[in-house]
Design a protein around this motif. Structure first.
Motif, mmCIF file in Angstrom:
data_model
loop_
_atom_site.group_PDB
_atom_site.id
_atom_site.type_symbol
_atom_site.label_atom_id
_atom_site.label_comp_id
_atom_site.label_asym_id
_atom_site.label_seq_id
_atom_site.Cartn_x
_atom_site.Cartn_y
_atom_site.Cartn_z
ATOM 1 N N VAL A 151 -55.815 4.407 -35.772
ATOM 2 C CA VAL A 151 -55.329 4.183 -36.726
ATOM 3 C C VAL A 151 -53.973 4.819 -37.171
ATOM 4 O O VAL A 151 -53.363 4.295 -38.244
ATOM 5 C CB VAL A 151 -56.221 3.060 -38.162
ATOM 6 C CG1 VAL A 151 -57.510 2.568 -37.439
ATOM 7 C CG2 VAL A 151 -56.416 4.915 -38.431
ATOM 8 N N ARG A 152 -53.677 5.884 -36.496
ATOM 9 C CA ARG A 152 -52.385 6.446 -36.781
ATOM 10 C C ARG A 152 -51.443 6.165 -36.886
ATOM 11 O O ARG A 152 -50.530 5.120 -35.869
ATOM 12 C CB ARG A 152 -52.336 8.064 -36.530
ATOM 13 C CG ARG A 152 -51.870 7.964 -35.543
ATOM 14 C CD ARG A 152 -52.563 9.011 -34.513
ATOM 15 N NE ARG A 152 -52.331 9.001 -33.110
ATOM 16 C CZ ARG A 152 -51.450 9.169 -32.148
ATOM 17 N NH1 ARG A 152 -50.237 9.433 -32.813
ATOM 18 N NH2 ARG A 152 -51.046 9.571 -31.080
ATOM 19 N N HIS A 153 -50.388 6.166 -38.221
ATOM 20 C CA HIS A 153 -48.899 5.619 -37.510
ATOM 21 C C HIS A 153 -48.524 6.271 -36.640
ATOM 22 O O HIS A 153 -48.524 7.858 -36.004
ATOM 23 C CB HIS A 153 -47.978 5.957 -38.316
ATOM 24 C CG HIS A 153 -48.888 5.242 -40.019
ATOM 25 N ND1 HIS A 153 -48.502 4.140 -40.816
ATOM 26 C CD2 HIS A 153 -49.866 5.701 -41.820
ATOM 27 C CE1 HIS A 153 -49.531 3.830 -41.821
ATOM 28 N NE2 HIS A 153 -49.924 4.958 -42.351
ATOM 29 N N GLN A 179 -51.826 13.860 -38.856
ATOM 30 C CA GLN A 179 -50.270 14.664 -39.292
ATOM 31 C C GLN A 179 -49.349 14.298 -39.248
ATOM 32 O O GLN A 179 -49.217 14.258 -38.073
ATOM 33 C CB GLN A 179 -51.204 15.982 -39.585
ATOM 34 C CG GLN A 179 -50.293 16.920 -39.408
ATOM 35 C CD GLN A 179 -50.566 17.336 -41.104
ATOM 36 O OE1 GLN A 179 -51.357 17.148 -42.334
ATOM 37 N NE2 GLN A 179 -49.250 16.978 -41.739
ATOM 38 N N ASP A 180 -48.205 13.878 -40.181
ATOM 39 C CA ASP A 180 -47.140 14.112 -39.888
ATOM 40 C C ASP A 180 -46.383 15.241 -39.900
ATOM 41 O O ASP A 180 -46.454 15.873 -40.402
ATOM 42 C CB ASP A 180 -46.506 13.033 -40.479
ATOM 43 C CG ASP A 180 -45.065 12.659 -40.673
ATOM 44 O OD1 ASP A 180 -44.789 13.299 -39.727
ATOM 45 O OD2 ASP A 180 -44.642 11.985 -41.076
ATOM 46 N N THR A 225 -42.535 11.520 -30.748
ATOM 47 C CA THR A 225 -40.833 10.498 -30.682
ATOM 48 C C THR A 225 -41.533 9.718 -30.383
ATOM 49 O O THR A 225 -42.466 9.629 -28.827
ATOM 50 C CB THR A 225 -39.912 11.032 -30.115
ATOM 51 O OG1 THR A 225 -39.546 12.663 -29.986
ATOM 52 C CG2 THR A 225 -38.690 10.203 -30.393
ATOM 53 N N ALA A 226 -41.515 8.038 -31.049
ATOM 54 C CA ALA A 226 -41.566 7.106 -30.299
ATOM 55 C C ALA A 226 -41.337 6.871 -29.216
ATOM 56 O O ALA A 226 -40.345 6.762 -28.966
ATOM 57 C CB ALA A 226 -41.630 6.044 -31.772
ATOM 58 N N THR A 227 -41.597 6.252 -28.347
ATOM 59 C CA THR A 227 -40.821 5.472 -27.423
ATOM 60 C C THR A 227 -41.353 4.861 -26.706
ATOM 61 O O THR A 227 -40.565 3.957 -26.284
ATOM 62 C CB THR A 227 -41.461 7.002 -25.674
ATOM 63 O OG1 THR A 227 -40.474 6.648 -25.153
ATOM 64 C CG2 THR A 227 -42.455 7.405 -25.055
ATOM 65 N N SER A 228 -43.050 4.027 -26.860
ATOM 66 C CA SER A 228 -43.512 2.426 -26.381
ATOM 67 C C SER A 228 -44.502 2.418 -26.938
ATOM 68 O O SER A 228 -45.183 3.459 -26.558
ATOM 69 C CB SER A 228 -43.541 2.229 -24.602
ATOM 70 O OG SER A 228 -44.240 1.222 -24.449
ATOM 71 N N VAL A 241 -47.944 3.443 -25.055
ATOM 72 C CA VAL A 241 -48.209 4.863 -25.303
ATOM 73 C C VAL A 241 -47.711 6.428 -26.671
ATOM 74 O O VAL A 241 -48.488 7.686 -26.179
ATOM 75 C CB VAL A 241 -47.650 5.701 -23.822
ATOM 76 C CG1 VAL A 241 -47.570 5.381 -22.779
ATOM 77 C CG2 VAL A 241 -45.848 6.417 -24.484
ATOM 78 N N ASP A 242 -46.995 5.110 -28.006
ATOM 79 C CA ASP A 242 -46.932 6.515 -28.521
ATOM 80 C C ASP A 242 -48.497 6.839 -29.236
ATOM 81 O O ASP A 242 -47.971 7.446 -30.421
ATOM 82 C CB ASP A 242 -46.686 4.855 -29.459
ATOM 83 C CG ASP A 242 -44.965 5.462 -29.485
ATOM 84 O OD1 ASP A 242 -44.233 5.634 -28.730
ATOM 85 O OD2 ASP A 242 -44.342 4.099 -30.074
ATOM 86 N N LYS A 243 -49.583 6.150 -28.930
ATOM 87 C CA LYS A 243 -50.658 6.868 -29.573
ATOM 88 C C LYS A 243 -51.232 7.873 -28.903
ATOM 89 O O LYS A 243 -52.496 8.778 -29.286
ATOM 90 C CB LYS A 243 -51.762 5.697 -29.651
ATOM 91 C CG LYS A 243 -51.851 4.885 -30.343
ATOM 92 C CD LYS A 243 -52.950 4.326 -31.600
ATOM 93 C CE LYS A 243 -52.751 2.752 -32.394
ATOM 94 N NZ LYS A 243 -51.501 2.897 -32.892
ATOM 95 N N CYS A 244 -50.773 8.393 -28.037
ATOM 96 C CA CYS A 244 -50.899 9.712 -27.163
ATOM 97 C C CYS A 244 -50.627 10.672 -27.602
ATOM 98 O O CYS A 244 -50.107 11.336 -28.150
ATOM 99 C CB CYS A 244 -49.871 9.666 -25.559
ATOM 100 S SG CYS A 244 -50.347 11.123 -25.064
#
Ligand code: SF4
Ligand code: SF4
Length: 739
Positions: free
Chosen positions: A183-185, A238-239, A328-331, A334-337
């Motif tokens: 659920v994380r951003h 955490q951001d 950094t968002a990439t795809s 996999v962004d939830k990695c």
């Protein structure tokens, strides 16, 4: 230290509960022998004292008889009080979960419906008891239930010893961490912390932790843990993208650490490592004297501070807030990695190029450089090296997904990157042309394999190896690798199928691989029959009439197209096959068997649910074993489970089929994905070699190997030193009538 009674007493007291903060100072009081002390100091030293190349675990007994109960209490205090009582009972595990934790998984499929109905203040304990037999298990259940008799529960206490039922309960616990991750951003990370308290303080400390989390706005934070040890984990997102967020985190950590240490004299780390994040707090927990002792230990091992610098001991009080890596968002794939690395051990390219985690990290860095636009040369260099390290040597098998707590399939990222490279290029035109002329194309491959085999016959293995090796070298490794285990061309069968008026019918779809690749010359003195003939004979022996899909030569499930990034062609081929299978199976009335595990996996993912699709070992297990008269062979055989069979949960059935046929079955440790990956074993054979480097020694004493994917079997034969073929051959051989 031994002469300092106060310090000695402090170490002994602190290690009465779990503690992994700093070095294992208990080694100094628990052992007298210097080697023992050194060995135990190394445990948990996180590479700061040296490198441990090999360890041996002495494991506890794993009993088959188990029972679990999810006990719902009205509040966390009651749950913690019960945990203290349970400490005296015959229980193996007692896992605490707060209301937020239960809420995080309540809508996940397969969860008990009552999870969403418990009160807002509720907390749960998941209890497990194990026993060497059913009688003792029953006694354990009674004892534990009696011990909790006086507790005021929200739901009646109920144990279950049914595996499918207690697995569901344990899935609640296993799902907690992924649930927060899911659920994380994008751009935020998941942090899991790990503290321990003397058991009598667990309830008060947990409540206090909840209050601190609420004060700092960590609204989706959850708490769970090992209640028997007073050890809890808290998970939050955490951001680290803004200074304000970093300061929020800093304040939160300071307050949590002060609470754990000053108020309860607990452990800031109980089972996880100190790392960099907790390094600034080690002195706070242990005090000056113990900290100086740790510094001296570090200096003895590593006077120049070369080993994992900054980890465990770090003089910088803001070390945990600096050098934070942006995610950094990439795809979206996999962004939830969270870069935890759980996926790394299963990856076939881990010893050759990159692991899944590293692939994602590189892609993130490429995206970061792309967005920043300030270092195009570095970005281009990364893109260039990723082509081999990330793309060409990824088997795209997706085994990494099974190990990933947030279910990331890095193989899907690889295929997506391939799709971007293929779409709108001549390669897509070529894929389209191959898809439309699939029958003639497979025929060309079949004839090509036959010609190569004829040449092999003519000039012999040694000469063939030399010529093929030289040709491959001359072509700059563009020509495929030739090995003596290469398949022969599979002769095209005329009018296959049976019509004996049997009541049972099965549709058999031989994959394009088994329609083109025959057995290797090295198997059965070159006399092994085609897989499709053998499969058909077995099905008939099991009482089935065998139907084949009409126009089979042109049919394909789409795997070869999908793995190359030609998604449209893959979907078109799958849809074409689906139409034919629905018709021939009478809309799913008759089961369908496909002889190649990866193809069956894709068919299951993409095709109409009315179709009952089976992998051969699964069909044999479910429908044929009871019909066949198997004479067990006295052999010791090796078994390889393909990635797709693993993902379909078929490993146990494959093994049971093998064990029904052979006296001894070896499933080698440390061998997962074979890395052959359809055709990569021909074009990037180093991936196959690296993935199977542990195979030979484990299977060389076997007479033969069995699996369920023809291409995997080529690489397994090459690196295992024994011939691998389909498990169908073994079952067919062992079920022949003896006369
Ligand atoms: S892909 Fe690997 S590193 Fe990333 S979250 Fe999954 S297991 Fe962890
Ligand atoms: S798909 Fe296979 S090869 Fe690729 S990253 Fe995942 S485990 Fe490694």
């Amino acid at each position: 230290m031994r002469s300092d009674g106060v310090l000695r007493e402090r170490i002994a007291r602190k290690f009465k509960i779990k503690n992994t903060t700093g070095y294992s100072l208990n080694a100094l009081i628990d052992y007298d022998d210097a080697i023992d002390i050194l060995a135990h100091l190394m445990i948990g030293s996180e590479g700061t004292l040296g490198f441990i190349s090999e360890i041996t675990y002495n494991t506890v007994a794993e009993y088959g008889d188990k029972a679990s109960a999810l006990v719902i209490f009205k509040g966390i205090e009651d749950a913690c009080r019960a945990a203290v009582i349970l400490g005296e009972q015959p229980v193996e595990a007692v896992e605490l979960m707060d209301r937020a934790a239960l809420r995080s998984v309540e809508s996940t499929p397969g969860m008990p419906t009552y999870l969403s109905e418990v009160s807002e203040s509720a907390a749960a304990l998941l209890i497990e008891t194990r026993a060497p037999d059913k009688k003792i298990l029953r006694r354990n259940i009674e004892t534990v239930s009696r011990a909790l008799n006086d507790m005021d529960l929200e739901r009646p206490l109920q144990f279950t010893d049914v595996e499918s039922e207690y697995s569901k309960l344990w899935n609640i616990r296993k799902g907690l961490f992924p649930a927060v991750g899911a659920v994380r951003h994008s751009g935020t990370t998941v942090i899991i912390e790990d503290v321990a308290f003397p058991k009598e303080h667990l309830a008060a400390a947990t409540l206090e932790l909840q209050q601190i989390m609420a004060r700092y706005g960590y609204d989706n934070a959850i708490i769970f843990g090992h209640a028997l040890a007073g050890n809890i984990h808290f998970v939050f997102t955490q951001d680290f993208g803004s200074q304000q967020e970093i300061e929020r985190y800093s304040g939160f950590m300071d307050e949590v650490c002060a609470m754990v240490i000053d108020k309860y004299d607990g452990s800031l780390k109980a089972e996880h490592g100190t790392g960099r994040n907790m390094a600034p707090y080690v002195e706070m927990e242990w005090g000056r004297e113990a900290y100086v002792l740790m510094e001296r230990i570090k200096t003895l091992f590593d006077p120049h501070r070369l080993l994992n610098p900054g980890v465990i001991l770090n003089p910088n009080p803001r070390a945990h807030l600096e050098n934070l890596k942006p995610l950094t968002a990439t795809s979206a794939i996999v962004d939830k990695c969270i870069e935890c690395g759980f996926c790394e051990p299963v990856c076939p390219s881990k010893n050759l190029t990159l692991t899944p985690r590293q692939r994602i990290t590189v892609q993130r860095e490429i995206s970061r450089l792309q967005a920043a636009g300030d270092d195009p040369a570095q970005r281009d260099a990364l893109v260039k090296s990723y082509a081999y390290d990330g793309d060409n040597t990824c088997a795209a098998d997706g085994l990494c997904q099974m190990a990933c707590p947030v279910a990331i399939n890095t193989g899907e990222l690889t295929k997506e990157l391939r799709r971007l490279k293929v779409t709108g290029t001549p390669r897509e035109t070529l894929a389209r042309s191959i898809a439309r002329n699939y029958g003639p194309v497979t025929s060309v491959v079949r004839h090509g394999l036959s010609s190569v085999n004829a040449l092999h016959c003519l000039i012999g293995t040694q000469a063939m190896q030399k010529i093929a090796g030289a040709a491959r070298k001359f072509s700059g490794n563009r020509l495929p690798l030739w090995t003596p285990h290469m398949p022969t061309g599979a002769a095209r069968r005329k009018n296959p199928g049976t019509d004996r008026g049997s009541l049972k019918k099965v549709v058999y779809f031989p994959s394009c691989i088994s329609r083109t690749m025959g057995p290797a010359r090295t198997v059965g003195k070159g006399k092994q029959q085609l897989l499709s003939q053998t499969m058909e004979r077995l099905l008939v022996r099991g009482g089935y009439d065998v139907l084949y899909p009409p126009g089979m030569e042109a049919l394909c499930c789409g795997v070869p197209f999908n793995s190359k990034g030609a998604f449209r062609q893959a979907d078109e081929k799958a849809a074409e096959l689906e139409r034919v299978l629905l018709e021939i199976s009478d809309n799913g009335v008759h089961p369908v068997v496909c002889d190649t595990s990866p193809c069956l996996y894709r068919m299951r993912q993409t095709m109409d649910v009315r179709l009952s699709l089976y992998e051969p070992a699964e069909f044999i297990h479910d429908f044929l074993l009871g019909e066949l008269k198997i004479t067990k062979s006295k052999e010791k055989i090796a078994l390889h489970t393909t990635c797709s069979s693993e993902k379909m949960g078929l490993a146990a059935k494959l093994r049971r089929v093998a064990e029904a046929c052979a006296d001894e079955v070896v499933v080698p440790d440390k061998v997962g994905c074979c890395g052959f990956a359809g055709d990569k074993g021909f074009t990037y054979p180093e991936l196959n070699a690296s993935a199977l480097e542990e195979l030979h020694d484990q299977v060389c004493s076997c007479t033969a190997g069995y699996s369920n994917s023809r291409t995997c079997e080529i690489g397994l034969s090459l690196h295992g030193g024994i011939e691998y073929s389909s498990i169908v051959y073994l079952v067919e051989r062992c079920s022949r009538e003896r006369g």
